[in-house]
Design a protein around this motif. Structure first.
Motif, mmCIF file in Angstrom:
data_model
loop_
_atom_site.group_PDB
_atom_site.id
_atom_site.type_symbol
_atom_site.label_atom_id
_atom_site.label_comp_id
_atom_site.label_asym_id
_atom_site.label_seq_id
_atom_site.Cartn_x
_atom_site.Cartn_y
_atom_site.Cartn_z
ATOM 1 N N UNK A 18 0.963 -1.124 0.307
ATOM 2 C CA UNK A 18 0.014 0.132 0.244
ATOM 3 C C UNK A 18 1.068 1.120 0.088
ATOM 4 N N UNK A 19 2.180 1.011 0.724
ATOM 5 C CA UNK A 19 2.972 2.746 1.097
ATOM 6 C C UNK A 19 3.584 2.379 -0.711
ATOM 7 N N UNK A 25 1.025 6.832 -7.099
ATOM 8 C CA UNK A 25 0.527 7.828 -7.483
ATOM 9 C C UNK A 25 1.059 8.715 -7.057
ATOM 10 N N UNK A 26 1.567 9.160 -6.856
ATOM 11 C CA UNK A 26 2.651 10.746 -6.008
ATOM 12 C C UNK A 26 3.693 10.685 -7.176
ATOM 13 N N UNK A 27 4.463 9.755 -7.764
ATOM 14 C CA UNK A 27 5.911 9.684 -8.733
ATOM 15 C C UNK A 27 4.577 9.870 -9.952
ATOM 16 N N UNK A 28 3.853 9.639 -10.451
ATOM 17 C CA UNK A 28 3.204 9.532 -11.806
ATOM 18 C C UNK A 28 2.499 11.308 -12.024
ATOM 19 N N UNK A 29 1.927 11.692 -10.868
ATOM 20 C CA UNK A 29 2.274 13.264 -10.714
ATOM 21 C C UNK A 29 3.400 13.968 -10.989
ATOM 22 N N UNK A 238 8.864 -10.171 -11.864
ATOM 23 C CA UNK A 238 9.657 -9.484 -11.337
ATOM 24 C C UNK A 238 9.804 -7.740 -12.240
ATOM 25 N N UNK A 239 8.616 -8.387 -12.918
ATOM 26 C CA UNK A 239 9.174 -6.910 -13.601
ATOM 27 C C UNK A 239 8.308 -5.907 -13.672
ATOM 28 N N UNK A 240 7.297 -6.306 -12.246
ATOM 29 C CA UNK A 240 6.039 -5.172 -11.707
ATOM 30 C C UNK A 240 6.844 -4.253 -10.950
ATOM 31 N N UNK A 241 8.008 -4.882 -10.067
ATOM 32 C CA UNK A 241 8.156 -3.702 -9.065
ATOM 33 C C UNK A 241 9.101 -2.797 -9.873
ATOM 34 N N UNK A 242 10.145 -3.423 -10.846
ATOM 35 C CA UNK A 242 10.971 -2.514 -11.488
ATOM 36 C C UNK A 242 9.938 -1.613 -12.136
ATOM 37 N N UNK A 243 8.252 -2.100 -12.751
ATOM 38 C CA UNK A 243 7.967 -0.528 -12.856
ATOM 39 C C UNK A 243 8.019 0.729 -12.083
ATOM 40 N N UNK A 244 7.177 0.121 -11.091
ATOM 41 C CA UNK A 244 7.488 1.236 -10.006
ATOM 42 C C UNK A 244 8.576 1.969 -9.771
ATOM 43 N N UNK A 245 9.598 1.283 -9.688
ATOM 44 C CA UNK A 245 10.832 2.018 -9.334
ATOM 45 C C UNK A 245 10.975 2.687 -10.469
ATOM 46 N N UNK A 246 11.288 2.305 -11.325
ATOM 47 C CA UNK A 246 11.268 3.600 -13.076
ATOM 48 C C UNK A 246 10.629 4.340 -12.456
ATOM 49 N N UNK A 247 9.465 4.020 -12.479
ATOM 50 C CA UNK A 247 8.089 5.495 -12.111
ATOM 51 C C UNK A 247 8.470 6.511 -11.345
ATOM 52 N N UNK A 249 11.284 6.938 -10.019
ATOM 53 C CA UNK A 249 12.475 7.654 -10.156
ATOM 54 C C UNK A 249 11.992 8.993 -11.017
ATOM 55 N N UNK A 250 11.477 8.950 -11.967
ATOM 56 C CA UNK A 250 11.250 10.320 -12.613
ATOM 57 C C UNK A 250 9.822 11.402 -11.938
ATOM 58 N N UNK A 251 9.411 9.868 -11.664
ATOM 59 C CA UNK A 251 8.660 11.312 -10.908
ATOM 60 C C UNK A 251 9.176 12.243 -9.942
ATOM 61 N N UNK A 252 10.176 11.742 -9.252
ATOM 62 C CA UNK A 252 10.667 12.149 -7.930
ATOM 63 C C UNK A 252 11.585 12.916 -8.430
ATOM 64 N N UNK A 253 12.460 12.452 -9.678
ATOM 65 C CA UNK A 253 12.903 14.041 -10.784
ATOM 66 C C UNK A 253 12.562 15.091 -10.561
#
Length: 748
Positions: A18-19, A25-29, A238-247, A249-253
């Motif tokens: 959940x976290x 969601x925050x990263x997508x913004x 292993x791919x879904x957690x990677x999508x989370x990580x990439x999203x 990263x770009x969101x925090x940028x």
């Protein structure tokens, strides 16, 4: 401790998920706030003298970018014009100039149409008037505006200083619209180029390359995972957690205001390539434990705990390698360091936290569908791949010294390649051949001798001093006399303005002042600075020629015969490229050295065994050496993007040796008589899958348009394969030599 942490992760997997969803969601913004940057000065430290001189050039002289517009007759179709002296072409050019002058950022324009207005007081009405005006002019007056075959001409628009991607995009699109709204005759093609055109094209490519390379990286990685895991659903684990990580990263940028530039564009594909490694090792170990008959929760705990040790070490060494980039004086590399560390940390956390949750959820769903838990069968632990690693293990166990000798022969080849490596940082060299803006610049250089500019800033108590003006004139003549060497075809200064008015340089300061005011010479408000503007072909030459020309300008400025107290310094964008190239050469050695030291220190602290550390560290050095040797052999130069590649390979390369060494020690402590073979059989497939998916992520960069991105993708992919090959050969061979006498048992 890791066992306890693994138990917590497995037990509270729902809360952790959940976290992760909230952060997603925050990263997508945050992604909506991402900015793109192509400004060269943002890649250099602001306190650098060359940057200060460049900013002085912009602020004191309103010196900004320039737009070069090529007007070219490209065909001889009936009903159209056949050369640019046609009155219709000249009228269209004049109309384009009028439109350009309406923009507040355009300070001046120049074209052949201006010559006709100056001589006739109007535009020519027929070809006879055109020829009459042209025949009255000396050949050198038209050399910079019209080609010798009368098929190409140039419109030059000088702009005020501007920065930022939005300004570049606005200017380019405004001028593009102006061109489209002018009715040029049939057979005429009009192309916008120059610094703004090239910067705009680079920005457009950065944006498209980011999306394209990430998409292709995910597709390549997904296909490889489907092959090895024999299931689309298992490949997603292993791919879904990677999508989370990439999203994230770009969101925090976006949230932190870190821009996408020539260097950070590769982040998406890099995180995909490197981050998948963490999820793959967790997933592989889980399936291995399930194959041994463990229930799902125990298998997940064992995968997180045991693989977590190697993953922690691998993550720390990779971060150590990337941390060296933060020691660079180049802002772009410092940004890249922060983003990569953040991205890999997020990918690792997501892999350790989300992957076990997904695996157990996947198995629970299968149980509901099929009524029982099934032991998953994956290709990585069976068939040809498993037999290959068993064979490799037995071969190295028998012949460790021969293995190391073969590796030494390979190293000799790449040592030669090290001597062939060069550096190239000019932005236009980052764009592939065939792009309209680059082809237009080739026309400018071929037909008009080039429109690249180097400015020399002259500082004095008063630049109107006759002695200073005479020194400037002598300096110009010396530069023009060496045109065969420095590629300069035109020089402009206050001395030229004075000579044009009087025919000589008077001793009277007031006369010089009068000429300066009438002629619009480049002088600042308090007359403490002026410019010597040199035009020529500096950007179209080879890297070594470019550096030689810029060094020539430096030496000429340093040794110029000027009155005491007068300072002369080169400035401008071309010179900044030269300074950036020199800095990258210096930074390469510093970053590589510090990166290697940091990685070695992390390995020593984690394992505290000298022999074990050597077995892990040597493959990373070999991987880095082979990679740079490949660059030399393949003709790939170091540039802004590749400046930190050695540190990256060092950080990544040690991971494979670490996974093998950790598994070897685990098997050795458990009394396994064949630890080398078991280590290669156990983690070898995981390393292979990780390396292939990582390299696949990097090779996705070949789909980008920018040449620098292509080179980055190829180089890192080679680095990954080189590090993997070194780990599969050197690490087991060294471990066999170091621990062979302690191992008892018969051959498998």
């Amino acid at each position: 401790m890791l066992k306890r942490l693994a138990r917590i992760i497995v037990e509270y997997r729902g809360a952790f998920s959940l976290v992760a969803l909230f952060l997603l969601v925050l990263s997508v913004y945050g992604i909506q706030m991402l900015e793109f940057e192509s400004d060269l000065t943002k890649q250099l430290p602001q306190d650098l003298p060359a940057v200060k001189d460049y900013l002085t050039l912009q602020n004191e002289f309103q010196s900004g970018d320039s737009v070069l517009i090529i007007v070219k007759v490209t065909s001889i179709e009936e009903g159209g014009v056949y050369d640019i002296r046609d009155p219709e072409v000249i009228r269209a050019i004049y109309e384009l100039e009028e439109r350009l002058r309406e923009h507040e950022y355009v300070t001046d324009t120049m074209s052949i149409a201006d010559i006709f207005v100056q001589i006739l007081g109007r535009l020519p009405e027929n070809e006879e008037e055109v020829r009459f005006v042209l025949n009255t002019l000396p050949p050198e007056a038209l050399q910079g505006l019209m080609s010798s075959d009368y098929r190409t001409t140039l419109v030059i628009a000088t702009l005020t200083s501007s920065s930022g991607s939005q300004a570049v995009q606005r200017i380019y699109e405004d001028i593009k619209r102006d061109i489209s709204e002018v009715s040029f005759p049939k057979n005429v093609e009009v192309i916008q180029t120059g610094s703004i055109g090239i910067a705009y094209r680079i920005l457009a490519m950065i944006k498209s390359d980011l999306n394209r390379t990430m998409t292709i990286a995910f597709i390549l990685v997904a296909f490889l995972l489907i092959y090895f895991y024999k299931s689309v659903f298992r490949a997603m684990l292993p791919l879904i957690p990677l999508v989370f990580g990439v999203t994230m990263t770009l969101g925090f940028m976006g949230l932190l205001g870190i821009p996408m530039d020539m260097v950070t564009t590769v982040v998406g594909a890099m995180i995909v390539g490197m981050g998948i490694d963490y999820g793959v090792h967790i997933t592989n170990r889980y399936f291995e434990e399930r194959k041994r008959g463990r229930p799902i929760e125990e298998a997940a705990e064992e995968a997180v705990a045991e693989t977590g040790k190697a993953l922690l070490g691998a993550a720390l060494t990779t971060i150590a390698g990337f941390s060296a980039l933060a020691l660079s004086i180049l802002p772009a590399l410092r940004r890249l360091s922060f983003v990569l560390i953040m991205g890999l940390s997020l990918a690792a956390i997501n892999a350790v936290v989300i992957t076990p949750s997904l695996i157990m959820l996947y198995e629970d769903i299968l149980k509901k569908i099929k009524g029982k838990h099934e032991i998953p069968e994956i290709r990585a632990h069976s068939g040809f791949i498993a037999k290959s690693f068993n064979t490799l293990g037995r071969l190295i166990k028998r012949h460790p010294k021969t293995t190391l000798f073969v590796v030494s022969l390979v190293t000799l080849v790449f040592l030669y390649g090290l001597t062939q490596v060069t550096t190239e940082v000019r932005l236009e060299k980052m764009i592939p051949e065939g792009i309209p803006e680059i082809e237009a610049m080739k026309d400018v250089r071929y037909e008009f001798g080039g429109q690249d500019e180097v400015d020399l800033v002259v500082r004095a108590d008063d630049v109107r001093d006759p002695n200073v003006v005479r020194a400037i004139y002598r300096f110009e003549q010396e530069i023009l006399a060496d045109s065969y060497y420095n590629n300069v075809f035109e020089a402009n200064s206050i001395a030229d303005v004075v000579v044009r008015k009087y025919g000589y340089i008077p001793q009277d300061k007031e006369k010089i002042n009068e000429a300066i005011k009438e002629g619009g010479a480049p002088v600042n408000d308090d007359y403490s600075m002026t410019l010597i503007q040199l035009k020529g072909n500096f950007g179209g030459v080879r890297p070594d020629e470019f550096r030689a020309i810029m060094r020539y300008f430096e030496e000429q400025a340093k040794n110029a015969d000027f009155p005491p107290g007068v300072e002369v310094k080169p400035a401008g964008e071309s010179y900044l490229n030269y300074v950036l190239g020199n800095l990258i050469d210096q930074e390469l050695n510093k970053i590589s050295t510090y990166g290697s030291i940091l990685v070695v220190l992390v390995v020593i602290v984690l394992f505290r065994r000298p022999l074990v550390s050597i077995a892990m560290i040597l493959p990373m050095f070999l991987g880095a050496l082979w990679t740079v040797g490949y660059m030399g052999l393949a003709g790939i130069p170091f540039n802004q993007t590749l400046a930190g590649v050695i540190s990256m390979i060092v950080g990544l390369g040690v991971d494979y040796g670490m996974h093998l060494t950790h598994r070897f020690l685990e098997e050795l402590e458990e009394g396994n008589p064949y630890p080398i073979i078991s280590a290669l059989e156990g983690v070898g497939p995981g390393i292979l899958v990780g390396a292939l998916t990582t390299a696949g992520g990097f090779l996705a960069l070949l789909s980008g348009e920018l040449s620098a991105i292509h080179d980055f993708g190829k180089t890192l992919a080679i680095g990954i394969f080189a590090s993997m090959f070194a780990a599969f050969t050197v690490t087991p061979a060294l471990l066999q030599l170091f621990y062979g006498k302690k191992i008892r048992g018969e051959e498998k």
